[in-house]
Motif scaffolding. Structure first.
Motif, PDB file in Angstrom:
ATOM      1  N   TRP A  54       9.286   3.647  -0.987  1.00  0.00           N
ATOM      2  CA  TRP A  54      10.218   4.730  -1.305  1.00  0.00           C
ATOM      3  C   TRP A  54       9.772   6.039  -0.684  1.00  0.00           C
ATOM      4  O   TRP A  54      10.559   6.755  -0.055  1.00  0.00           O
ATOM      5  CB  TRP A  54      10.355   4.855  -2.818  1.00  0.00           C
ATOM      6  N   LEU A  55       8.496   6.380  -0.855  1.00  0.00           N
ATOM      7  CA  LEU A  55       8.010   7.652  -0.318  1.00  0.00           C
ATOM      8  C   LEU A  55       8.001   7.660   1.206  1.00  0.00           C
ATOM      9  O   LEU A  55       8.319   8.673   1.825  1.00  0.00           O
ATOM     10  CB  LEU A  55       6.604   7.952  -0.846  1.00  0.00           C
ATOM     11  N   LEU A  56       7.640   6.538   1.808  1.00  0.00           N
ATOM     12  CA  LEU A  56       7.550   6.511   3.266  1.00  0.00           C
ATOM     13  C   LEU A  56       8.918   6.463   3.943  1.00  0.00           C
ATOM     14  O   LEU A  56       9.067   6.922   5.063  1.00  0.00           O
ATOM     15  CB  LEU A  56       6.690   5.321   3.712  1.00  0.00           C
ATOM     16  N   VAL A  57       9.914   5.911   3.249  1.00  0.00           N
ATOM     17  CA  VAL A  57      11.249   5.844   3.834  1.00  0.00           C
ATOM     18  C   VAL A  57      12.043   7.112   3.518  1.00  0.00           C
ATOM     19  O   VAL A  57      12.640   7.714   4.394  1.00  0.00           O
ATOM     20  CB  VAL A  57      12.006   4.583   3.339  1.00  0.00           C
ATOM     21  N   ARG A  58      12.032   7.522   2.259  1.00  0.00           N
ATOM     22  CA  ARG A  58      12.825   8.677   1.829  1.00  0.00           C
ATOM     23  C   ARG A  58      12.107   9.994   2.011  1.00  0.00           C
ATOM     24  O   ARG A  58      12.726  11.043   2.028  1.00  0.00           O
ATOM     25  CB  ARG A  58      13.183   8.539   0.350  1.00  0.00           C
ATOM     26  N   THR A  67       5.248  11.942  -5.720  1.00  0.00           N
ATOM     27  CA  THR A  67       4.293  12.289  -4.672  1.00  0.00           C
ATOM     28  C   THR A  67       3.055  12.949  -5.271  1.00  0.00           C
ATOM     29  O   THR A  67       1.929  12.613  -4.907  1.00  0.00           O
ATOM     30  CB  THR A  67       4.938  13.240  -3.644  1.00  0.00           C
ATOM     31  N   ALA A  68       3.274  13.866  -6.191  1.00  0.00           N
ATOM     32  CA  ALA A  68       2.147  14.550  -6.836  1.00  0.00           C
ATOM     33  C   ALA A  68       1.298  13.553  -7.625  1.00  0.00           C
ATOM     34  O   ALA A  68       0.069  13.597  -7.570  1.00  0.00           O
ATOM     35  CB  ALA A  68       2.650  15.661  -7.753  1.00  0.00           C
ATOM     36  N   GLY A  69       1.942  12.637  -8.330  1.00  0.00           N
ATOM     37  CA  GLY A  69       1.204  11.631  -9.103  1.00  0.00           C
ATOM     38  C   GLY A  69       0.373  10.735  -8.214  1.00  0.00           C
ATOM     39  O   GLY A  69      -0.805  10.468  -8.496  1.00  0.00           O
ATOM     40  N   LEU A  70       0.967  10.264  -7.123  1.00  0.00           N
ATOM     41  CA  LEU A  70       0.221   9.403  -6.192  1.00  0.00           C
ATOM     42  C   LEU A  70      -0.905  10.187  -5.525  1.00  0.00           C
ATOM     43  O   LEU A  70      -2.014   9.673  -5.343  1.00  0.00           O
ATOM     44  CB  LEU A  70       1.165   8.812  -5.146  1.00  0.00           C
ATOM     45  N   GLY A  71      -0.638  11.443  -5.182  1.00  0.00           N
ATOM     46  CA  GLY A  71      -1.672  12.285  -4.581  1.00  0.00           C
ATOM     47  C   GLY A  71      -2.833  12.537  -5.531  1.00  0.00           C
ATOM     48  O   GLY A  71      -3.995  12.473  -5.131  1.00  0.00           O
ATOM     49  N   THR A 118      -2.922   9.226   2.240  1.00  0.00           N
ATOM     50  CA  THR A 118      -2.241   9.035   3.522  1.00  0.00           C
ATOM     51  C   THR A 118      -0.749   8.842   3.312  1.00  0.00           C
ATOM     52  O   THR A 118       0.071   9.429   4.032  1.00  0.00           O
ATOM     53  CB  THR A 118      -2.839   7.819   4.273  1.00  0.00           C
ATOM     54  N   VAL A 119      -0.389   8.037   2.311  1.00  0.00           N
ATOM     55  CA  VAL A 119       1.035   7.830   2.018  1.00  0.00           C
ATOM     56  C   VAL A 119       1.693   9.154   1.636  1.00  0.00           C
ATOM     57  O   VAL A 119       2.791   9.460   2.102  1.00  0.00           O
ATOM     58  CB  VAL A 119       1.221   6.771   0.904  1.00  0.00           C
ATOM     59  N   THR A 120       1.020   9.956   0.823  1.00  0.00           N
ATOM     60  CA  THR A 120       1.617  11.242   0.430  1.00  0.00           C
ATOM     61  C   THR A 120       1.761  12.173   1.636  1.00  0.00           C
ATOM     62  O   THR A 120       2.767  12.866   1.759  1.00  0.00           O
ATOM     63  CB  THR A 120       0.817  11.944  -0.688  1.00  0.00           C
ATOM     64  N   LEU A 121       0.782  12.165   2.525  1.00  0.00           N
ATOM     65  CA  LEU A 121       0.879  13.009   3.725  1.00  0.00           C
ATOM     66  C   LEU A 121       1.974  12.521   4.668  1.00  0.00           C
ATOM     67  O   LEU A 121       2.708  13.323   5.241  1.00  0.00           O
ATOM     68  CB  LEU A 121      -0.465  13.064   4.450  1.00  0.00           C
ATOM     69  N   LEU A 122       2.078  11.206   4.825  1.00  0.00           N
ATOM     70  CA  LEU A 122       3.131  10.668   5.688  1.00  0.00           C
ATOM     71  C   LEU A 122       4.512  10.925   5.094  1.00  0.00           C
ATOM     72  O   LEU A 122       5.468  11.139   5.826  1.00  0.00           O
ATOM     73  CB  LEU A 122       2.925   9.168   5.925  1.00  0.00           C
ATOM     74  N   SER A 123       4.612  10.919   3.775  1.00  0.00           N
ATOM     75  CA  SER A 123       5.908  11.218   3.160  1.00  0.00           C
ATOM     76  C   SER A 123       6.281  12.674   3.407  1.00  0.00           C
ATOM     77  O   SER A 123       7.450  13.005   3.580  1.00  0.00           O
ATOM     78  CB  SER A 123       5.896  10.915   1.659  1.00  0.00           C
ATOM     79  N   ARG A 124       5.294  13.524   3.463  1.00  0.00           N
ATOM     80  CA  ARG A 124       5.530  14.946   3.755  1.00  0.00           C
ATOM     81  C   ARG A 124       6.026  15.102   5.186  1.00  0.00           C
ATOM     82  O   ARG A 124       6.931  15.879   5.453  1.00  0.00           O
ATOM     83  CB  ARG A 124       4.240  15.718   3.557  1.00  0.00           C
TER      84      ARG A 124
END
Length: 151
Positions: A54-58, A67-71, A118-124
């Motif tokens: 979800w984060l990487l696509v959207r 995002t904050a929770g995963l970060g 990394t996932v949170t940064l890529l979602s950004r």
């Protein structure tokens, strides 16, 4: 490329979490055959995969809390992995006292934290690309309207 690999990993984790969990147990435990998983263990793995995809696509659009929770989880795993390992064991296994951790579990947990970050940064970066694309589209439309008016 990394985004695509992480999306693929997330999809695999959603569809078939069992092999991933077994692999992690073989890597992290001296006695993986002794595990007694809680019923929601597979659901937890699926949720993790769903969050990745979800984060990487959207991107972060509409999901800043996720995002904050995963970060935060990633940061906690990087900085203080031991309490997070204990907590996750209690959430996943019934018999945590019987499990014998291998010495490299803490470094592996730190790597998992880096993966979350990394996932949170890529979602950004997805948001940045989307915003940039929208800005270009809007400026192209404005230029077209300006040309039409001048004609």
């Amino acid at each position: 490329m990394l985004r695509r690999l992480l999306i693929a990993f997330g999809l695999i984790e959603i569809i078939t979490p069992e092999p991933i969990i077994r692999l992690c147990e073989r890597i992290g435990l001296r006695n993986p055959a002794a595990t007694q998983r809680r019923p929601l263990a597979l659901t937890g793995a699926r949720v993790e995969g769903l969050l990745f995809v979800w984060l990487l696509v959207r991107g972060r659009e509409g999901s800043t809390l996720v995002t904050a929770g995963l970060g935060l989880a990633g940061l906690a795993l990087v900085l203080v992995p031991r309490p997070i390992i204990r907590l996750s064991q209690h959430l996943v296994y019934v018999n945590t006292d019987d499990l014998e951790l291998r010495p490299w579990v803490e470094p592996a947990a730190r790597l998992l934290g880096v993966l979350y970050l990394t996932v949170t940064l890529l979602s950004r970066s997805t948001d940045t690309e989307t915003t940039t694309d929208q800005t270009h589209d809007e400026s192209d439309q404005s230029s077209s309207r300006l040309r039409l008016r001048s004609s």
